[in-house]
Design an enzyme around this catalytic site. Structure first.
Site, short mmCIF file in Angstrom:
data_model
loop_
_atom_site.label_atom_id
_atom_site.label_comp_id
_atom_site.label_asym_id
_atom_site.label_seq_id
_atom_site.Cartn_x
_atom_site.Cartn_y
_atom_site.Cartn_z
CE1 TYR A 1 1.13 -0.23 4.39
CE2 TYR A 1 0.04 1.89 4.36
CZ TYR A 1 0.87 0.99 4.98
OH TYR A 1 1.46 1.32 6.17
CG LEU B 1 8.34 2.21 4.72
CD1 LEU B 1 7.88 0.93 4.02
CD2 LEU B 1 7.15 3.09 5.01
CE LYS C 1 3.23 3.18 3.13
NZ LYS C 1 3.28 3.26 4.57
CD GLU D 1 10.22 1.58 10.31
OE1 GLU D 1 10.12 2.57 9.59
OE2 GLU D 1 10.05 0.41 9.92
N1 PMP Z 1 7.78 3.62 8.88
C1 PMP Z 1 6.60 2.99 8.93
C2 PMP Z 1 6.53 1.65 9.58
C3 PMP Z 1 5.44 3.59 8.41
O1 PMP Z 1 4.25 2.97 8.46
C4 PMP Z 1 5.54 4.90 7.86
C5 PMP Z 1 4.32 5.61 7.35
N2 PMP Z 1 3.78 4.98 6.25
C6 PMP Z 1 6.80 5.52 7.81
C7 PMP Z 1 7.90 4.84 8.34
C8 PMP Z 1 6.96 6.89 7.20
O2 PMP Z 1 6.90 6.81 5.79
P1 PMP Z 1 6.49 8.09 4.93
O3 PMP Z 1 7.42 9.19 5.32
O4 PMP Z 1 6.71 7.64 3.53
O5 PMP Z 1 5.07 8.38 5.24
#
Ligand code: PMP
Length: 280
Positions: free
Chosen positions: A33, A203, A147, A179
């Site tokens: 997603y 991620l 993701k 994270e």
């Molecule tokens: N890590 C995880 C586990 C997440 O779910 C997200 C948010 N989708 C992020 C980091 C941050 O990613 P982004 O800056 O692309 O929203």
């Protein structure tokens, strides 16, 4: 009011029950997603989100329903049909629908959907005051760079944070910080930024990438390495990044103040510059 929904090439609303019960996204979490933001009906960093989606699909061998052009066209039409100017778009691609079996065919027709939704982004007060977090063990699988919709471990960690009265859970494994449950984590120590390197444990956040670029432009050193959990209590500033939160200060971890407990200067700088970059 129902949201505008794109589903496999047509537009409808989230009121319509579109998904088959044997869709592999539902049965196996066999799906990836994306979430991107839009401001004044303009998608923010859509190219970055498309490329991450594409990498995720390739990693788990789901065929790609969109090219960058057709993805952009879908997003434009979705937002043209949307009744409000600012919000988020949720996108999901599953391996498709088929008789339930762990074995899957190599030639499945992917299910592709996207819907726009209103979202209350943090206001100035929230951005200044920041958030409090807890730490909790990282119980996720070993491909956190994909993701995937398998968010059970993330959701359980988030619930734990909510029960503790805070906004985010920071995931710890093997004595180091990975994270947040839905964000990337950054520490600031002695004028330098420390954040986990890109690998299978985190991620590759779109905001993470922009925040690092902005820091480097401002001649702030960025060390991409695992932060030991013991270092969590020896830093001046901390922040998280995500599409929905932007650059968000972290003022307390497990009930202990970070630095002086206020948004720090490096966090403030990156937050301002990131907010500006989003509207460019
Ligand atoms: N890590 C995880 C586990 C997440 O779910 C997200 C948010 N989708 C992020 C980091 C941050 O990613 P982004 O800056 O692309 O929203």
């Amino acid at each position: 009011m129902p949201d505008v929904l794109y589903f496999n090439g047509r537009f409808t609303t989230t009121e319509e029950r579109v998904l088959g019960v044997e869709d592999r996204g539902f049965q196996f979490g066999d799906a990836v997603y994306e979430v991107f933001k839009f401001l004044s009906r303009r998608p923010v960093f859509i190219g970055d989100h498309f490329r991450r989606l594409q990498r995720g699909l390739q990693a788990i061998e789901i065929s790609e329903p969109w090219t960058e052009e057709s993805f952009g066209a879908m997003a434009r039409e979705l937002l043209a049909r949307t009744a409000f100017d600012d919000g988020i778009v949720y996108v999901q691609v599953t391996r498709g629908e088929g008789e339930r079996s762990h074995f899957y065919s190599d030639h499945m027709q992917p299910t592709a959907l996207a819907y726009s939704r209103k979202f209350r982004f943090p206001d100035e007060t929230k951005k200044e005051h920041g958030i409090r977090v807890i730490t909790t063990p990282d119980l996720r699988w070993r491909h956190c760079d994909v993701k995937s919709v398998n968010l059970l471990a993330n959701a359980l960690a988030k619930k734990k944070a909510q029960r503790a009265g805070v906004d985010e859970a920071i995931l710890i494994a093997d004595g180091s910080v990975r994270e947040g449950a839905s964000s990337n984590f950054f520490a600031v120590r002695d004028g330098r930024i420390i954040t986990h390197q890109l690998d299978e444990h985190i991620l590759p956040g779109v905001v993470r990438d922009h925040a690092i670029g902005l820091a480097l432009d401002a001649k702030i050193r960025v060390d991409e390495r695992p932060l030991r959990d013991t270092e969590l209590f020896d830093m001046q500033e901390a922040f998280i990044t995500s599409t929905s939160m932007g650059v968000m200060p972290v003022t307390e971890i497990d009930g202990r103040r970070v630095g002086n407990g206020r948004r720090g200067p490096i966090t403030t700088l990156l937050q301002r510059q990131f907010d500006e970059a989003e509207t460019k």
